[in-house]
Design a protein around this motif. Structure first.
Motif, PDB file in Angstrom:
ATOM      1  N   GLY A  28      47.528  46.891  49.680  1.00  0.00           N
ATOM      2  CA  GLY A  28      47.245  48.003  48.840  1.00  0.00           C
ATOM      3  C   GLY A  28      48.091  47.854  47.416  1.00  0.00           C
ATOM      4  O   GLY A  28      47.909  48.293  46.541  1.00  0.00           O
ATOM      5  N   ASP A  29      48.798  45.959  47.480  1.00  0.00           N
ATOM      6  CA  ASP A  29      47.939  45.789  45.216  1.00  0.00           C
ATOM      7  C   ASP A  29      46.787  45.788  45.213  1.00  0.00           C
ATOM      8  O   ASP A  29      46.880  46.130  44.590  1.00  0.00           O
ATOM      9  CB  ASP A  29      48.691  44.469  45.430  1.00  0.00           C
ATOM     10  N   HIS A  30      45.861  45.128  45.848  1.00  0.00           N
ATOM     11  CA  HIS A  30      45.033  44.699  45.679  1.00  0.00           C
ATOM     12  C   HIS A  30      44.219  46.397  44.948  1.00  0.00           C
ATOM     13  O   HIS A  30      43.621  46.072  44.099  1.00  0.00           O
ATOM     14  CB  HIS A  30      43.990  44.110  46.471  1.00  0.00           C
ATOM     15  N   LEU A  31      44.041  47.375  45.933  1.00  0.00           N
ATOM     16  CA  LEU A  31      43.920  48.402  45.735  1.00  0.00           C
ATOM     17  C   LEU A  31      44.682  49.436  44.469  1.00  0.00           C
ATOM     18  O   LEU A  31      43.950  49.916  43.816  1.00  0.00           O
ATOM     19  CB  LEU A  31      44.606  49.360  46.577  1.00  0.00           C
ATOM     20  N   TRP A  32      45.813  49.020  44.589  1.00  0.00           N
ATOM     21  CA  TRP A  32      46.190  49.374  43.076  1.00  0.00           C
ATOM     22  C   TRP A  32      46.110  49.024  41.783  1.00  0.00           C
ATOM     23  O   TRP A  32      45.411  49.898  40.641  1.00  0.00           O
ATOM     24  CB  TRP A  32      48.011  49.401  43.978  1.00  0.00           C
ATOM     25  N   MET A  33      45.872  47.863  41.462  1.00  0.00           N
ATOM     26  CA  MET A  33      45.679  47.431  40.846  1.00  0.00           C
ATOM     27  C   MET A  33      43.746  47.619  40.546  1.00  0.00           C
ATOM     28  O   MET A  33      43.703  47.605  38.902  1.00  0.00           O
ATOM     29  CB  MET A  33      45.607  45.660  40.693  1.00  0.00           C
ATOM     30  N   THR A  34      43.377  47.150  41.530  1.00  0.00           N
ATOM     31  CA  THR A  34      41.675  48.051  40.954  1.00  0.00           C
ATOM     32  C   THR A  34      41.979  49.905  41.163  1.00  0.00           C
ATOM     33  O   THR A  34      40.710  50.353  39.175  1.00  0.00           O
ATOM     34  CB  THR A  34      40.416  48.464  42.437  1.00  0.00           C
ATOM     35  N   LEU A  68      27.813  44.056  25.712  1.00  0.00           N
ATOM     36  CA  LEU A  68      28.634  42.142  25.137  1.00  0.00           C
ATOM     37  C   LEU A  68      29.726  41.719  25.970  1.00  0.00           C
ATOM     38  O   LEU A  68      29.479  40.249  26.377  1.00  0.00           O
ATOM     39  CB  LEU A  68      28.643  41.885  24.039  1.00  0.00           C
ATOM     40  N   THR A  69      30.547  42.928  26.641  1.00  0.00           N
ATOM     41  CA  THR A  69      32.079  42.009  27.074  1.00  0.00           C
ATOM     42  C   THR A  69      31.628  41.523  28.349  1.00  0.00           C
ATOM     43  O   THR A  69      32.307  40.687  28.811  1.00  0.00           O
ATOM     44  CB  THR A  69      32.819  43.544  27.363  1.00  0.00           C
ATOM     45  N   ARG A  70      30.181  42.300  29.388  1.00  0.00           N
ATOM     46  CA  ARG A  70      30.164  41.275  30.667  1.00  0.00           C
ATOM     47  C   ARG A  70      29.715  39.844  30.137  1.00  0.00           C
ATOM     48  O   ARG A  70      29.888  39.374  31.092  1.00  0.00           O
ATOM     49  CB  ARG A  70      28.877  42.383  31.041  1.00  0.00           C
ATOM     50  N   ALA A  71      29.170  39.351  28.708  1.00  0.00           N
ATOM     51  CA  ALA A  71      29.182  38.017  29.052  1.00  0.00           C
ATOM     52  C   ALA A  71      30.420  37.171  28.658  1.00  0.00           C
ATOM     53  O   ALA A  71      30.158  35.493  28.962  1.00  0.00           O
ATOM     54  CB  ALA A  71      28.745  37.727  28.158  1.00  0.00           C
ATOM     55  N   LEU A  94      45.073  44.330  33.156  1.00  0.00           N
ATOM     56  CA  LEU A  94      43.928  44.222  31.342  1.00  0.00           C
ATOM     57  C   LEU A  94      42.805  43.725  31.468  1.00  0.00           C
ATOM     58  O   LEU A  94      41.373  44.218  30.768  1.00  0.00           O
ATOM     59  CB  LEU A  94      45.121  43.612  30.748  1.00  0.00           C
ATOM     60  N   ALA A  95      42.344  42.797  31.927  1.00  0.00           N
ATOM     61  CA  ALA A  95      41.836  41.797  31.682  1.00  0.00           C
ATOM     62  C   ALA A  95      40.384  42.917  32.265  1.00  0.00           C
ATOM     63  O   ALA A  95      39.360  42.738  32.287  1.00  0.00           O
ATOM     64  CB  ALA A  95      41.864  40.502  32.235  1.00  0.00           C
ATOM     65  N   VAL A  96      40.918  43.059  33.713  1.00  0.00           N
ATOM     66  CA  VAL A  96      39.078  43.437  34.954  1.00  0.00           C
ATOM     67  C   VAL A  96      39.005  44.990  33.993  1.00  0.00           C
ATOM     68  O   VAL A  96      38.237  45.407  34.490  1.00  0.00           O
ATOM     69  CB  VAL A  96      39.590  43.493  36.152  1.00  0.00           C
ATOM     70  N   ALA A  97      40.274  45.800  33.494  1.00  0.00           N
ATOM     71  CA  ALA A  97      39.388  46.859  33.040  1.00  0.00           C
ATOM     72  C   ALA A  97      38.788  46.693  31.726  1.00  0.00           C
ATOM     73  O   ALA A  97      37.959  47.864  31.881  1.00  0.00           O
ATOM     74  CB  ALA A  97      41.314  47.798  32.155  1.00  0.00           C
ATOM     75  N   ILE A  98      38.407  45.843  30.936  1.00  0.00           N
ATOM     76  CA  ILE A  98      37.685  45.368  30.187  1.00  0.00           C
ATOM     77  C   ILE A  98      36.201  45.112  30.340  1.00  0.00           C
ATOM     78  O   ILE A  98      35.175  46.221  30.314  1.00  0.00           O
ATOM     79  CB  ILE A  98      38.274  44.254  29.643  1.00  0.00           C
ATOM     80  N   PHE A  99      36.272  45.239  31.891  1.00  0.00           N
ATOM     81  CA  PHE A  99      35.235  44.890  32.560  1.00  0.00           C
ATOM     82  C   PHE A  99      34.166  46.056  33.442  1.00  0.00           C
ATOM     83  O   PHE A  99      33.481  46.740  33.929  1.00  0.00           O
ATOM     84  CB  PHE A  99      35.027  44.268  33.710  1.00  0.00           C
ATOM     85  N   ALA A 100      35.361  46.975  33.459  1.00  0.00           N
ATOM     86  CA  ALA A 100      34.844  48.336  33.938  1.00  0.00           C
ATOM     87  C   ALA A 100      34.363  49.622  32.588  1.00  0.00           C
ATOM     88  O   ALA A 100      34.186  50.147  33.692  1.00  0.00           O
ATOM     89  CB  ALA A 100      36.696  49.002  34.358  1.00  0.00           C
ATOM     90  N   VAL A 101      34.443  49.086  31.612  1.00  0.00           N
ATOM     91  CA  VAL A 101      34.250  49.635  30.392  1.00  0.00           C
ATOM     92  C   VAL A 101      32.405  50.316  29.841  1.00  0.00           C
ATOM     93  O   VAL A 101      32.072  51.362  30.167  1.00  0.00           O
ATOM     94  CB  VAL A 101      35.418  50.048  28.900  1.00  0.00           C
ATOM     95  N   THR A 152      29.587  51.707  40.199  1.00  0.00           N
ATOM     96  CA  THR A 152      29.340  50.525  39.657  1.00  0.00           C
ATOM     97  C   THR A 152      30.602  49.422  39.255  1.00  0.00           C
ATOM     98  O   THR A 152      31.178  48.410  39.850  1.00  0.00           O
ATOM     99  CB  THR A 152      28.155  50.241  38.663  1.00  0.00           C
ATOM    100  N   ALA A 153      31.651  49.847  38.307  1.00  0.00           N
ATOM    101  CA  ALA A 153      33.428  49.631  37.854  1.00  0.00           C
ATOM    102  C   ALA A 153      33.938  49.584  38.943  1.00  0.00           C
ATOM    103  O   ALA A 153      34.712  48.478  39.008  1.00  0.00           O
ATOM    104  CB  ALA A 153      32.922  50.873  36.337  1.00  0.00           C
ATOM    105  N   ALA A 154      33.969  50.483  39.440  1.00  0.00           N
ATOM    106  CA  ALA A 154      35.264  50.479  40.624  1.00  0.00           C
ATOM    107  C   ALA A 154      34.362  49.220  41.420  1.00  0.00           C
ATOM    108  O   ALA A 154      35.481  48.083  42.278  1.00  0.00           O
ATOM    109  CB  ALA A 154      34.790  51.533  41.381  1.00  0.00           C
ATOM    110  N   VAL A 155      33.491  49.092  42.024  1.00  0.00           N
ATOM    111  CA  VAL A 155      33.167  47.663  42.786  1.00  0.00           C
ATOM    112  C   VAL A 155      33.159  46.716  42.022  1.00  0.00           C
ATOM    113  O   VAL A 155      33.523  44.961  42.627  1.00  0.00           O
ATOM    114  CB  VAL A 155      31.366  48.192  43.221  1.00  0.00           C
ATOM    115  N   GLN A 156      32.632  46.577  40.351  1.00  0.00           N
ATOM    116  CA  GLN A 156      32.740  45.287  39.924  1.00  0.00           C
ATOM    117  C   GLN A 156      34.219  44.673  39.876  1.00  0.00           C
ATOM    118  O   GLN A 156      34.687  43.903  40.338  1.00  0.00           O
ATOM    119  CB  GLN A 156      32.381  45.485  38.873  1.00  0.00           C
ATOM    120  N   VAL A 157      35.274  45.858  38.961  1.00  0.00           N
ATOM    121  CA  VAL A 157      36.593  45.920  39.311  1.00  0.00           C
ATOM    122  C   VAL A 157      37.598  45.430  41.155  1.00  0.00           C
ATOM    123  O   VAL A 157      37.491  43.897  40.951  1.00  0.00           O
ATOM    124  CB  VAL A 157      37.570  46.727  39.040  1.00  0.00           C
TER     125      VAL A 157
END
Length: 240
Positions: A28-34, A68-71, A94-101, A152-157
């Motif tokens: 539940g926590d994992h899916l909520w953060m995602t 470039l943020t993917r690097a 917040l950290a993983v949200a950057i990789f969702a963009v 793609t963003a959801a799976v990465q996150v």
């Protein structure tokens, strides 16, 4: 084989699932953060991608910069947010949200730029305003690519959120880290297996949703174009 057997026993133990802080609580926590991270990424990327794709202004530069943020090293970014905000779920989100963009932004921009110019011209010929053209013509045609970006963003996150356990954020990664720290490697393997299953489940669910959101006529057109490309590629291969 002992590690695999321990993993199977861990997964088959009802207490592993139902006790406080067990698999179901951590899931539940994992899916909520995602969910929150993807929503933050979408709130940033979707409007920007729609505007850049509709106007075509500096889109390539902005999308390239976002990519470039993917690097960026994930752990480094996570610890930076933790140092600023403290332990818990917030720095992870917040950290993983950057990789969702980047995937959402790239697919939204590309989807709008690849809209058939004839469809756009037809809308303008009917006297549509820029906003109505975007909502009624461009957005529906770009929706499959936009949905693919969200998928793609959801799976990465959901995979990256596993790092939350390193900063007190909980989630399924806690099963893995606790297993490693206590040398219960079967538990760690079970946690990794659960994360993989969750990733595949989200991928499959969103793929189905993407298909449902794609109009039947548009799916037929995509299959037709794919077939033409396939037939066109065959003579080249034969000549080679």
């Amino acid at each position: 084989m002992t590690v695999i057997g321990d993993a199977v026993r861990y997964l088959n133990d009802p207490l592993s699932w139902t006790r406080p802080g067990g698999i179901l609580d951590l899931l539940g926590d994992h899916l909520w953060m995602t969910l929150v991270a993807v929503l933050i990424g979408a709130v940033i990327a979707l409007p920007l991608g729609l505007w850049l794709g509709h106007t075509g202004r500096s889109g390539t530069i902005v999308v390239g910069t976002a990519n470039l943020t993917r690097a960026l090293p994930t752990l480094a970014l996570l610890y930076i947010f933790t140092a600023a905000l403290g332990l818990g779920q917030l720095p992870t989100i917040l950290a993983v949200a950057i990789f969702a963009v980047p995937p959402i932004l790239s697919n939204t921009y590309t989807g709008l730029r690849e809209v058939d110019p004839d469809a756009r011209d037809a809308g303008l010929g009917m006297g549509m305003s820029a906003t109505r053209l975007l909502v009624s013509v461009e957005l529906p045609l770009a929706l499959p690519l936009i949905a693919a970006g969200l998928r793609t963003a959801a799976v990465q996150v959901v995979a990256t959120v596993s790092l939350a356990s390193l900063v007190g954020g909980g989630g399924l990664g806690l099963i893995i880290s606790n297993g490693i720290f206590t040398q219960r490697f079967g538990q760690a393997l079970a946690g990794a297996f659960i994360v993989v299953v969750v990733c595949l489940g989200i991928e499959g669910t969103l793929a189905l949703l993407q298909r449902l959101l794609t109009p039947a006529s548009l799916r037929a057109g995509m299959r037709s174009r794919a077939g033409r490309r396939g037939r066109g590629a065959a003579p080249v291969a034969a000549e080679a």
